[in-house]
Design a protein around this motif. Sequence first.
Motif, PDB file in Angstrom:
ATOM      1  N   LYS A  44       0.840  -1.192   0.000  1.00 12.35           N
ATOM      2  CA  LYS A  44       0.000   0.000   0.000  1.00 12.35           C
ATOM      3  C   LYS A  44       0.877   1.246   0.000  1.00 12.35           C
ATOM      4  N   GLY A  45       0.339   2.350  -0.538  1.00 13.75           N
ATOM      5  CA  GLY A  45       1.078   3.604  -0.583  1.00 13.75           C
ATOM      6  C   GLY A  45       0.178   4.794  -0.312  1.00 13.75           C
ATOM      7  N   VAL A  46       0.782   5.925   0.009  1.00 12.76           N
ATOM      8  CA  VAL A  46       0.015   7.114   0.379  1.00 12.76           C
ATOM      9  C   VAL A  46      -0.736   7.715  -0.810  1.00 12.76           C
ATOM     10  N   PHE A  47      -0.298   7.400  -2.042  1.00 14.49           N
ATOM     11  CA  PHE A  47      -0.957   7.952  -3.218  1.00 14.49           C
ATOM     12  C   PHE A  47      -2.101   7.068  -3.728  1.00 14.49           C
ATOM     13  N   ASP A  48      -2.349   5.935  -3.088  1.00  6.80           N
ATOM     14  CA  ASP A  48      -3.314   4.960  -3.616  1.00  6.80           C
ATOM     15  C   ASP A  48      -4.703   5.561  -3.832  1.00  6.80           C
ATOM     16  N   GLN A  49      -5.215   6.279  -2.855  1.00  2.60           N
ATOM     17  CA  GLN A  49      -6.566   6.818  -2.981  1.00  2.60           C
ATOM     18  C   GLN A  49      -6.652   7.861  -4.086  1.00  2.60           C
ATOM     19  N   GLU A  50      -5.616   8.690  -4.208  1.00  5.61           N
ATOM     20  CA  GLU A  50      -5.620   9.689  -5.280  1.00  5.61           C
ATOM     21  C   GLU A  50      -5.599   9.012  -6.639  1.00  5.61           C
ATOM     22  N   ILE A  51      -4.839   7.924  -6.763  1.00  2.23           N
ATOM     23  CA  ILE A  51      -4.800   7.177  -8.028  1.00  2.23           C
ATOM     24  C   ILE A  51      -6.196   6.702  -8.406  1.00  2.23           C
ATOM     25  N   LEU A  52      -6.903   6.136  -7.444  1.00  2.00           N
ATOM     26  CA  LEU A  52      -8.264   5.652  -7.697  1.00  2.00           C
ATOM     27  C   LEU A  52      -9.183   6.815  -8.072  1.00  2.00           C
ATOM     28  N   ASN A  53      -9.009   7.962  -7.405  1.00  2.00           N
ATOM     29  CA  ASN A  53      -9.834   9.136  -7.705  1.00  2.00           C
ATOM     30  C   ASN A  53      -9.594   9.653  -9.121  1.00  2.00           C
ATOM     31  N   LEU A  54      -8.364   9.483  -9.618  1.00  2.00           N
ATOM     32  CA  LEU A  54      -8.020   9.945 -10.962  1.00  2.00           C
ATOM     33  C   LEU A  54      -8.413   8.943 -12.044  1.00  2.00           C
ATOM     34  N   GLY A  55      -8.954   7.806 -11.623  1.00  2.00           N
ATOM     35  CA  GLY A  55      -9.415   6.815 -12.588  1.00  2.00           C
ATOM     36  C   GLY A  55      -8.460   5.667 -12.829  1.00  2.00           C
ATOM     37  N   GLY A  56      -7.385   5.598 -12.048  1.00  2.00           N
ATOM     38  CA  GLY A  56      -6.419   4.520 -12.214  1.00  2.00           C
ATOM     39  C   GLY A  56      -6.818   3.256 -11.471  1.00  2.00           C
ATOM     40  N   LYS A  57      -6.221   2.162 -11.875  1.00  2.00           N
ATOM     41  CA  LYS A  57      -6.422   0.877 -11.208  1.00  2.00           C
ATOM     42  C   LYS A  57      -5.130   0.487 -10.492  1.00  2.00           C
ATOM     43  N   ILE A  58      -5.257  -0.178  -9.367  1.00  2.00           N
ATOM     44  CA  ILE A  58      -4.087  -0.631  -8.612  1.00  2.00           C
ATOM     45  C   ILE A  58      -4.136  -2.143  -8.476  1.00  2.00           C
ATOM     46  N   HIS A  59      -3.125  -2.803  -9.042  1.00  2.00           N
ATOM     47  CA  HIS A  59      -2.973  -4.247  -8.891  1.00  2.00           C
ATOM     48  C   HIS A  59      -1.884  -4.495  -7.850  1.00  2.00           C
ATOM     49  N   ARG A  60      -1.951  -5.620  -7.157  1.00  4.62           N
ATOM     50  CA  ARG A  60      -0.947  -5.856  -6.120  1.00  4.62           C
ATOM     51  C   ARG A  60      -0.534  -7.331  -6.122  1.00  4.62           C
ATOM     52  N   ILE A  61       0.787  -7.557  -6.070  1.00  3.23           N
ATOM     53  CA  ILE A  61       1.329  -8.899  -5.903  1.00  3.23           C
ATOM     54  C   ILE A  61       2.335  -8.866  -4.752  1.00  3.23           C
ATOM     55  N   PRO A  62       2.658 -10.014  -4.134  1.00  2.72           N
ATOM     56  CA  PRO A  62       3.640 -10.022  -3.040  1.00  2.72           C
ATOM     57  C   PRO A  62       5.039  -9.693  -3.567  1.00  2.72           C
ATOM     58  N   TYR A  63       5.809  -8.932  -2.772  1.00  7.71           N
ATOM     59  CA  TYR A  63       7.182  -8.603  -3.159  1.00  7.71           C
ATOM     60  C   TYR A  63       8.117  -9.750  -2.797  1.00  7.71           C
ATOM     61  N   ILE A  64       9.340  -9.682  -3.266  1.00  7.30           N
ATOM     62  CA  ILE A  64      10.337 -10.725  -3.022  1.00  7.30           C
ATOM     63  C   ILE A  64      10.540 -10.956  -1.531  1.00  7.30           C
ATOM     64  N   THR A  65      10.568  -9.882  -0.758  1.00  6.01           N
ATOM     65  CA  THR A  65      10.802 -10.006   0.687  1.00  6.01           C
ATOM     66  C   THR A  65       9.649 -10.697   1.395  1.00  6.01           C
ATOM     67  N   ASP A  66       8.496 -10.794   0.739  1.00  8.72           N
ATOM     68  CA  ASP A  66       7.341 -11.454   1.361  1.00  8.72           C
ATOM     69  C   ASP A  66       7.300 -12.953   1.081  1.00  8.72           C
TER      70      ASP A  66
END
Length: 386
Positions: A44-66
């Motif tokens: 998750k990131g601090v810009f996530d909600q703004e991205i959604l408000n601007l019409g963007g989509k956010i996909h998420r996968i586990p990182y290497i450290t996970d």
Amino acid sequence: MGSPIRVLHVVVNMNRGGAETLIMNLYRNIDRSKIQFDFLTCKKGVFDQEILNLGGKIHRIPYITDGGHFHYIKSLKQFFKANHHYKIVHSHMDKMSGFVLKAAKKAGIPVRIAHSHNTQSEGGFAAKIYKDYAGYFISKAATHYMACSKSAAKWLFKEQKAILIKNGILAEAFLYSEEVRRQTRNILNYNKEHFVIGHIGRFNEQKNHSFLIDIFYELSKVNPNARLLLVGDGTLRTRIESKVKELKLLEKVKFLGVRNDIPNLLQAFDVFLFPSLHEGLPVTLIEAQCSGLPCIISDQITEEVDLGLGLVNFNNIKGSPNSWLVNITKRSNRKMNILDGIKSNDYDIKIGAKKIEKIYENIIPRNELYKKESSDVSNQLSIKAR
């Protein structure tokens, strides 16, 4: 008019780092009826909600450290197999982009952009070896190269030619205001007598906070009114807080965390101190110069960051704290009315947004664009037939 071209940007998360700030600056200023940004992230990131408000989509996968290397590679393959409709993948992971673009290539995505934002890998010996392995795939999988500076391009792409995308900002938002300075310093409980050193950046080895504290410690000995503002967060914050406590500087140092009022904070600074061990081209230094702020910075940062406004002083990163102290005390005065200087160096984000729009529109192979347009027409006909 058809639907916009959707560009998939790949980052670890959308927090307030240099690359992420550039992406958001571009996103806010592009014509989103033509180009839309989506994101593949791991956290998750601090810009996530703004991205959604601007019409963007956010996909998420586990990182290497996970989940480890093999789980990460499998997740990338599964994601691109399920989302091969993207025509452009734009990866901002430096050498780690090799894994991303390799998976995108295997899924048949036609445009695969590697974007360099740095001049050195972070981490210890083992981490750098691993990143070198990942970076090996960039030349085999990338179709296009981009970088924030010539030095960043040379580091990641060697002799390959790269498109320079300058770390532009919304210049008007950072212009100096005496009233904003007064209000911000009042909120921070600083008066006219206080001499405020500022730094903006993640708490990691690259930003060299420990040396920064050493410099401020020496400054505090000769100037009891000196104060230090540290903006940002990261894994080393606790260690730096402990050092500040050990040096008995707690009353003179403020840890502000991640902030969304950077333009105002820059007004409150008297000097911007930036002793990084390495950088691509930090957007914070462009913002600082736009606010007319004298910048005392490491000689490991590319000279391209100096906009020729008489505000940047390069210092030997291997020098003593006292050698930096001399340049802080001899700093140049704050400059006013420098908007033309920012724009003439092409660091106005409106210029960068138009440039990236044209690149995205022209970069897709004609046969792929035809497929997209045909698909749009088919969808419209299908809707009308219902």
